[in-house]
Design an enzyme around this catalytic site. Structure first.
Site, PDB file in Angstrom:
ATOM      1  N   HIS A 185     -30.221  61.450  47.508  1.00 54.89           N
ATOM      2  CA  HIS A 185     -29.085  62.372  47.465  1.00 54.89           C
ATOM      3  C   HIS A 185     -29.596  63.715  46.949  1.00 54.89           C
ATOM      4  CE1 HIS A 185     -25.681  59.149  47.201  1.00 54.89           C
ATOM      5  NE2 HIS A 185     -26.574  58.874  48.151  1.00 54.89           N
ATOM      6  N   GLU A 228     -28.720  65.608  44.523  1.00 50.99           N
ATOM      7  CA  GLU A 228     -28.904  65.649  43.075  1.00 50.99           C
ATOM      8  C   GLU A 228     -30.207  64.964  42.676  1.00 50.99           C
ATOM      9  OE1 GLU A 228     -24.419  64.614  43.681  1.00 50.99           O
ATOM     10  OE2 GLU A 228     -26.302  64.375  44.782  1.00 50.99           O
ATOM     11  N   CYS A 246     -21.610  61.042  43.164  1.00 50.63           N
ATOM     12  CA  CYS A 246     -21.268  59.623  43.254  1.00 50.63           C
ATOM     13  C   CYS A 246     -21.664  58.921  41.947  1.00 50.63           C
ATOM     14  CB  CYS A 246     -21.999  58.994  44.441  1.00 50.63           C
ATOM     15  SG  CYS A 246     -23.794  58.870  44.204  1.00 50.63           S
ATOM     16  N   CYS A 280     -25.471  59.148  41.148  1.00 59.17           N
ATOM     17  CA  CYS A 280     -25.891  60.465  40.682  1.00 59.17           C
ATOM     18  C   CYS A 280     -25.303  60.795  39.309  1.00 59.17           C
ATOM     19  CB  CYS A 280     -25.562  61.519  41.724  1.00 59.17           C
ATOM     20  SG  CYS A 280     -26.559  61.315  43.230  1.00 59.17           S
TER      21      CYS A 280
END
Length: 156
Positions: free
Chosen positions: A54, A56, A84, A87
């Site tokens: 992701h 992040e 999410c 993260c």
């Protein structure tokens, strides 16, 4: 929200566009410390065959490698979409000091929308959180991406 928050979120939006250009869900992130970008990332789980890639995660990994430290106290993460659960946990473990996000994620947002991971009493780190920075621009990039994807699927 400061003018710097807007500038850094625009950098995160540029990262999100990089994801979109590669057919990935357009989420981008930049990690900032002392007004300097120390990590950048965009969603790339499909192209990297890595479900944890992701935006992040990519930005924080880059920053931690550069800092040679798994902790990033005093840093601010700018991300175009509410993080999410995975993260959110990463933010806690890496000790990010502040989170600034753009659009809310009503399906899986773990900061405000669905769960509130950072507010759980068992979490051993607290950070400042500000949502909604350039939310319309962030949301439009995502909406346009999925609209285009649906059009392509309908034409097949």
């Amino acid at each position: 929200m400061t003018p710097a928050d807007i500038d850094f979120m625009r950098l995160a939006l540029a990262e999100a566009q990089r994801a979109a250009d590669r057919g990935e869900v357009p989420v981008g992130a930049v990690l900032v410390q002392d007004d300097q970008v120390i990590g950048r990332g965009f969603n790339q789980p499909i192209s990297s065959n890595d479900p944890s890639a992701h935006a992040e995660m990519v930005a924080i990994r880059q920053a931690a490698t550069a800092a040679q430290n798994y902790r990033l106290p005093g840093s601010t993460l700018y991300v175009t979409l509410e993080p999410c659960t995975m993260c959110a946990g990463l933010l806690v473990h890496s000790r990010v000091g502040r989170l600034v996000y753009g659009a809310q994620e009503p399906k899986s947002g773990a900061i405000l929308s669905r769960s509130q991971v950072l507010k759980q009493p068992w979490m051993n780190h607290r950070m400042l959180v500000e949502g909604g920075v350039l939310a319309q621009e962030c949301g439009e990039l995502l909406s346009g991406f999925f609209r285009d994807r649906r059009k392509k699927a309908d034409s097949v």
